[in-house]
Design a protein around this motif. Structure first.
Motif, PDB file in Angstrom:
ATOM      1  N   LYS A   1       0.819  -1.212   0.000  1.00 34.11           N
ATOM      2  CA  LYS A   1       0.000   0.000   0.000  1.00 34.11           C
ATOM      3  C   LYS A   1       0.856   1.268   0.000  1.00 34.11           C
ATOM      4  O   LYS A   1       0.323   2.380   0.043  1.00 34.11           O
ATOM      5  CB  LYS A   1      -0.932  -0.003   1.217  1.00 34.11           C
ATOM      6  CG  LYS A   1      -1.958  -1.131   1.175  1.00 34.11           C
ATOM      7  CD  LYS A   1      -2.880  -1.082   2.386  1.00 34.11           C
ATOM      8  CE  LYS A   1      -3.907  -2.219   2.340  1.00 34.11           C
ATOM      9  NZ  LYS A   1      -4.804  -2.199   3.521  1.00 34.11           N
ATOM     10  N   ALA A   2       2.157   1.084  -0.071  1.00 34.90           N
ATOM     11  CA  ALA A   2       3.065   2.229  -0.120  1.00 34.90           C
ATOM     12  C   ALA A   2       2.769   3.061  -1.364  1.00 34.90           C
ATOM     13  O   ALA A   2       2.395   2.531  -2.414  1.00 34.90           O
ATOM     14  CB  ALA A   2       4.506   1.755  -0.138  1.00 34.90           C
ATOM     15  N   ARG A   3       2.945   4.353  -1.257  1.00 35.86           N
ATOM     16  CA  ARG A   3       2.608   5.276  -2.350  1.00 35.86           C
ATOM     17  C   ARG A   3       3.338   4.904  -3.650  1.00 35.86           C
ATOM     18  O   ARG A   3       2.767   4.944  -4.748  1.00 35.86           O
ATOM     19  CB  ARG A   3       2.956   6.710  -1.941  1.00 35.86           C
ATOM     20  CG  ARG A   3       2.644   7.769  -2.994  1.00 35.86           C
ATOM     21  CD  ARG A   3       1.150   7.904  -3.224  1.00 35.86           C
ATOM     22  NE  ARG A   3       0.852   8.946  -4.193  1.00 35.86           N
ATOM     23  CZ  ARG A   3       0.649  10.229  -3.876  1.00 35.86           C
ATOM     24  NH1 ARG A   3       0.740  10.613  -2.593  1.00 35.86           N
ATOM     25  NH2 ARG A   3       0.375  11.113  -4.792  1.00 35.86           N
ATOM     26  N   LYS A   4       4.597   4.509  -3.529  1.00 34.88           N
ATOM     27  CA  LYS A   4       5.376   4.160  -4.713  1.00 34.88           C
ATOM     28  C   LYS A   4       4.747   2.995  -5.461  1.00 34.88           C
ATOM     29  O   LYS A   4       4.686   2.987  -6.704  1.00 34.88           O
ATOM     30  CB  LYS A   4       6.811   3.802  -4.315  1.00 34.88           C
ATOM     31  CG  LYS A   4       7.688   3.370  -5.477  1.00 34.88           C
ATOM     32  CD  LYS A   4       9.083   2.968  -5.020  1.00 34.88           C
ATOM     33  CE  LYS A   4       9.926   2.488  -6.202  1.00 34.88           C
ATOM     34  NZ  LYS A   4      11.288   2.052  -5.765  1.00 34.88           N
TER      35      LYS A   4
ATOM     36  N   THR B   1       1.463   1.857  -5.212  1.00 30.88           N
ATOM     37  CA  THR B   1       0.121   2.167  -5.718  1.00 30.88           C
ATOM     38  C   THR B   1       0.183   3.116  -6.912  1.00 30.88           C
ATOM     39  O   THR B   1      -0.610   2.991  -7.845  1.00 30.88           O
ATOM     40  CB  THR B   1      -0.761   2.756  -4.611  1.00 30.88           C
ATOM     41  OG1 THR B   1      -0.149   3.940  -4.069  1.00 30.88           O
ATOM     42  CG2 THR B   1      -0.959   1.737  -3.491  1.00 30.88           C
ATOM     43  N   ASP B   2       1.121   4.048  -6.890  1.00 31.40           N
ATOM     44  CA  ASP B   2       1.273   4.954  -8.033  1.00 31.40           C
ATOM     45  C   ASP B   2       1.728   4.180  -9.277  1.00 31.40           C
ATOM     46  O   ASP B   2       1.266   4.430 -10.385  1.00 31.40           O
ATOM     47  CB  ASP B   2       2.290   6.059  -7.717  1.00 31.40           C
ATOM     48  CG  ASP B   2       1.722   7.147  -6.827  1.00 31.40           C
ATOM     49  OD1 ASP B   2       0.516   7.085  -6.522  1.00 31.40           O
ATOM     50  OD2 ASP B   2       2.490   8.045  -6.430  1.00 31.40           O
TER      51      ASP B   2
END
Length: 342
Positions: free
Chosen positions: A191-194, A196-197
């Motif tokens: 679920k880390a931003r990196k 998911t992006d």
């Protein structure tokens, strides 16, 4: 898997060296892989026993989450994109000038122990010295571990549990998911931003490529790989990456494949056998790159070459959203800009 194919060594050898091209592609899609479990089985990745059921159907187990991980270079690069680092790698890692090989992705190759850099090379002594908790690699041929030499396999597998993830009999989204499953079991935060992006970018790129292919149904793409003596044209449905591109609507040249069923070998005199508007060329260091082919008249006269419609093909993808999204974007861009020339 197809037991009628030639010996595993001949298949793996072709994929791993020079003309590898076709076969690598080729070995990649004998089925969908829908029956492969995605159960990491490890529960809390921070403490307690760890286990992971791999794509062979075998379960690797340890008393705790593995820390000293050794992996095939491309697999290590995928784990890196999810935040999992390895101690050692084997497989194409550095080029002759010491720079990172294309298959190393974003790995810092100066911070890992390189146990082998070419086909058939794996330093068992260095591996043992790392006190490995886990060995991870790909599976192209059923029952075989990618870049783990047959002659030393038994010694290697005695030192640590092993995990094999499909590079054949699957498609790109499924392969990415399995690498993510493993990474999560090893402590990665999906679920880390990196992450998911990157996933959002991948999904957007898939939509863009589907639209591009639909808008230009007459464009034909050829999958090629070059060696000194032969030019290999691969059958799209036999590779995880190009099978997925085909599912998105890309139309590929269909060669008359050899007895193994994966690719057709052409002499350089016959390299114009199949009309193509775009050529995707194997980008691995084991294959000749387009700039090295400029002196070959038959290559230079191909319509796609004359039109500047030749792009790299990532024959052995790094299975993370971050590394697979650009593959889709680059082909979408090529199709959007392509002229019908064949």
């Amino acid at each position: 898997m197809r037991n009628a194919l030639h010996s595993p060594l001949s298949r793996r050898g072709v994929l791993a060296v020079g003309g590898a091209v076709g076969l690598g592609v080729a070995l990649a899609a004998c089925g969908s892989g829908d029956d492969k479990s995605t159960d990491a089985g490890g529960g809390d990745a921070k403490s307690g026993p760890w286990s992971f059921k791999d794509d062979r159907g075998e379960t690797a187990e340890a008393g705790g989450v593995p820390k000293n991980i050794v992996a095939f270079t491309g697999t290590a690069a995928a784990l890196h994109d999810y935040g999992i680092e390895v101690k050692g790698v084997f497989g194409p890692t550095t080029t002759k000038d010491g720079k990172p090989d294309i298959q190393a992705g974003d790995l810092d190759v100066t911070k890992v122990e390189i146990l082998g850099n070419v086909w058939g090379e794996f330093n068992v002594e260095k591996y043992a010295a790392l006190t490995p908790d886990l060995l991870v690699t790909a599976q192209w041929v059923e029952g075989e571990l990618w870049y783990v030499p047959e002659q030393s396999k038994d010694k290697i597998l005695k030192l640590a549990p092993s995990v094999a993830l499909l590079a054949a009999e699957t498609t790109v989204p499924k392969a990415i998911q399995r690498h993510a499953d493993l990474a999560e079991s090893l402590g990665a935060d999906l679920k880390a931003r990196k992450v998911t992006d990157a996933k959002a970018r991948f999904e957007k790129a898939a939509g863009r490529l589907r639209a591009a292919a639909k808008s230009k149904p007459d464009i034909r793409v050829m999958i090629g790989s070059a060696s000194q003596d032969l030019f290999y044209v691969s059958l799209a449905k036999m590779s995880a990456d190009t099978l997925y591109l085909q599912e998105l609507g890309v139309r590929f040249v269909e060669p008359k494949v050899n007895a193994q069923g994966f690719f057709e070998e052409l002499s350089w005199e016959n390299v114009d056998k199949y009309p193509a508007d775009i050529i995707m060329m194997d980008n691995r260091t084991s294959a000749l790159q387009p700039e090295a082919l400029s002196s070959r008249p038959t290559w230079a006269r191909l319509p796609a070459v004359e039109a500047g419609q030749v792009i790299p093909r990532v024959t052995e993808p790094i299975y993370s959203y971050d590394k697979c999204a650009p593959i889709l974007e680059d082909l979408a861009d090529a199709i959007e800009k392509a002229r019908k020339v064949a």
